[in-house]
Design a protein around this motif. Sequence first.
Motif, PDB file in Angstrom:
ATOM      1  N   LYS A   1      44.174  40.709  36.567  1.00  0.00           N
ATOM      2  CA  LYS A   1      42.724  40.501  36.551  1.00  0.00           C
ATOM      3  C   LYS A   1      42.235  40.010  37.908  1.00  0.00           C
ATOM      4  O   LYS A   1      41.310  40.589  38.489  1.00  0.00           O
ATOM      5  CB  LYS A   1      42.348  39.492  35.457  1.00  0.00           C
ATOM      6  CG  LYS A   1      40.871  39.148  35.404  1.00  0.00           C
ATOM      7  CD  LYS A   1      40.567  38.097  34.352  1.00  0.00           C
ATOM      8  CE  LYS A   1      41.078  36.752  34.805  1.00  0.00           C
ATOM      9  NZ  LYS A   1      40.686  35.646  33.942  1.00  0.00           N
ATOM     10  N   VAL A   2      42.851  38.961  38.460  1.00  0.00           N
ATOM     11  CA  VAL A   2      42.352  38.416  39.722  1.00  0.00           C
ATOM     12  C   VAL A   2      42.650  39.334  40.896  1.00  0.00           C
ATOM     13  O   VAL A   2      41.853  39.422  41.828  1.00  0.00           O
ATOM     14  CB  VAL A   2      42.845  36.979  40.009  1.00  0.00           C
ATOM     15  CG1 VAL A   2      42.359  36.026  38.937  1.00  0.00           C
ATOM     16  CG2 VAL A   2      44.332  36.901  40.185  1.00  0.00           C
ATOM     17  N   GLU A   3      43.792  40.020  40.848  1.00  0.00           N
ATOM     18  CA  GLU A   3      44.116  40.933  41.954  1.00  0.00           C
ATOM     19  C   GLU A   3      43.188  42.136  41.972  1.00  0.00           C
ATOM     20  O   GLU A   3      42.972  42.736  43.018  1.00  0.00           O
ATOM     21  CB  GLU A   3      45.586  41.365  41.871  1.00  0.00           C
ATOM     22  CG  GLU A   3      46.538  40.241  42.223  1.00  0.00           C
ATOM     23  CD  GLU A   3      47.986  40.529  41.900  1.00  0.00           C
ATOM     24  OE1 GLU A   3      48.855  39.806  42.416  1.00  0.00           O
ATOM     25  OE2 GLU A   3      48.276  41.467  41.124  1.00  0.00           O
ATOM     26  N   THR A   4      42.619  42.479  40.834  1.00  0.00           N
ATOM     27  CA  THR A   4      41.671  43.587  40.764  1.00  0.00           C
ATOM     28  C   THR A   4      40.252  43.088  41.000  1.00  0.00           C
ATOM     29  O   THR A   4      39.573  43.524  41.927  1.00  0.00           O
ATOM     30  CB  THR A   4      41.763  44.278  39.384  1.00  0.00           C
ATOM     31  OG1 THR A   4      43.102  44.728  39.201  1.00  0.00           O
ATOM     32  CG2 THR A   4      40.820  45.446  39.282  1.00  0.00           C
ATOM     33  N   ARG A   5      39.817  42.150  40.197  1.00  0.00           N
ATOM     34  CA  ARG A   5      38.443  41.650  40.272  1.00  0.00           C
ATOM     35  C   ARG A   5      38.144  40.970  41.603  1.00  0.00           C
ATOM     36  O   ARG A   5      37.068  41.133  42.174  1.00  0.00           O
ATOM     37  CB  ARG A   5      38.202  40.661  39.126  1.00  0.00           C
ATOM     38  CG  ARG A   5      36.791  40.079  39.090  1.00  0.00           C
ATOM     39  CD  ARG A   5      36.671  38.925  38.140  1.00  0.00           C
ATOM     40  NE  ARG A   5      37.475  37.798  38.628  1.00  0.00           N
ATOM     41  CZ  ARG A   5      37.890  36.791  37.866  1.00  0.00           C
ATOM     42  NH1 ARG A   5      37.604  36.765  36.583  1.00  0.00           N
ATOM     43  NH2 ARG A   5      38.609  35.814  38.371  1.00  0.00           N
ATOM     44  N   ASP A   6      39.099  40.196  42.093  1.00  0.00           N
ATOM     45  CA  ASP A   6      38.869  39.402  43.300  1.00  0.00           C
ATOM     46  C   ASP A   6      39.524  39.994  44.546  1.00  0.00           C
ATOM     47  O   ASP A   6      39.670  39.305  45.555  1.00  0.00           O
ATOM     48  CB  ASP A   6      39.379  37.976  43.082  1.00  0.00           C
ATOM     49  CG  ASP A   6      38.642  37.262  41.969  1.00  0.00           C
ATOM     50  OD1 ASP A   6      37.507  37.657  41.654  1.00  0.00           O
ATOM     51  OD2 ASP A   6      39.214  36.306  41.407  1.00  0.00           O
TER      52      ASP A   6
ATOM     53  N   ASN B   1      38.559  41.831  46.899  1.00  0.00           N
ATOM     54  CA  ASN B   1      37.770  41.780  48.133  1.00  0.00           C
ATOM     55  C   ASN B   1      36.826  40.580  48.175  1.00  0.00           C
ATOM     56  O   ASN B   1      35.874  40.561  48.945  1.00  0.00           O
ATOM     57  CB  ASN B   1      36.982  43.082  48.292  1.00  0.00           C
ATOM     58  CG  ASN B   1      37.920  44.256  48.435  1.00  0.00           C
ATOM     59  OD1 ASN B   1      38.822  44.240  49.265  1.00  0.00           O
ATOM     60  ND2 ASN B   1      37.736  45.263  47.594  1.00  0.00           N
ATOM     61  N   ARG B   2      37.119  39.593  47.350  1.00  0.00           N
ATOM     62  CA  ARG B   2      36.228  38.434  47.261  1.00  0.00           C
ATOM     63  C   ARG B   2      36.383  37.482  48.447  1.00  0.00           C
ATOM     64  O   ARG B   2      35.430  36.845  48.874  1.00  0.00           O
ATOM     65  CB  ARG B   2      36.508  37.694  45.954  1.00  0.00           C
ATOM     66  CG  ARG B   2      35.606  36.522  45.718  1.00  0.00           C
ATOM     67  CD  ARG B   2      35.862  35.914  44.363  1.00  0.00           C
ATOM     68  NE  ARG B   2      34.950  34.808  44.113  1.00  0.00           N
ATOM     69  CZ  ARG B   2      34.971  34.068  43.036  1.00  0.00           C
ATOM     70  NH1 ARG B   2      35.844  34.332  42.075  1.00  0.00           N
ATOM     71  NH2 ARG B   2      34.125  33.085  42.882  1.00  0.00           N
ATOM     72  N   TRP B   3      37.573  37.358  48.973  1.00  0.00           N
ATOM     73  CA  TRP B   3      37.878  36.370  49.999  1.00  0.00           C
ATOM     74  C   TRP B   3      38.155  37.054  51.332  1.00  0.00           C
ATOM     75  O   TRP B   3      38.514  38.223  51.387  1.00  0.00           O
ATOM     76  CB  TRP B   3      39.079  35.520  49.575  1.00  0.00           C
ATOM     77  CG  TRP B   3      38.937  35.017  48.181  1.00  0.00           C
ATOM     78  CD1 TRP B   3      39.641  35.429  47.085  1.00  0.00           C
ATOM     79  CD2 TRP B   3      38.003  34.044  47.687  1.00  0.00           C
ATOM     80  NE1 TRP B   3      39.211  34.766  45.948  1.00  0.00           N
ATOM     81  CE2 TRP B   3      38.202  33.911  46.303  1.00  0.00           C
ATOM     82  CE3 TRP B   3      37.022  33.267  48.309  1.00  0.00           C
ATOM     83  CZ2 TRP B   3      37.472  33.029  45.527  1.00  0.00           C
ATOM     84  CZ3 TRP B   3      36.291  32.395  47.522  1.00  0.00           C
ATOM     85  CH2 TRP B   3      36.514  32.276  46.151  1.00  0.00           C
TER      86      TRP B   3
END
Length: 116
Positions: free
Chosen positions: A99-104, A106-108
């Motif tokens: 979930k975080v590797e997909t959703r986030d 490009n977040r940081w």
Amino acid sequence: MVQTPPASLTFADASARVDAYISQFKEGYFPPLLLMARLTEEAGEVARVLAHENGKTPKPGEDAGDLELELADLLFVMMCMANERGISLERGFARMMDKVETRDANRWTRKDGEGA
């Protein structure tokens, strides 16, 4: 007696060790709401250690704490909660990372030359 962990410890291995420990007692696992209270208590102990490490002076006679041990206490209670509910932390962790590797993804701001 402190046991040295194996070179690689899986959630399944750790959960089985927790279950073997808890299963030797008639009382078994605490009920879910008590486990939640214990989880909250342990999170507070992690917060206390971090506060001591980052400027808050311990009360006279109070130990500054051991972050490694407090995080392990938190993990123990989480494993108790997962075991009591029949939940796989290994599977849950894999799902959360996906979930975080997909959703986030490009977040940081990435370090130069790393990642996607």
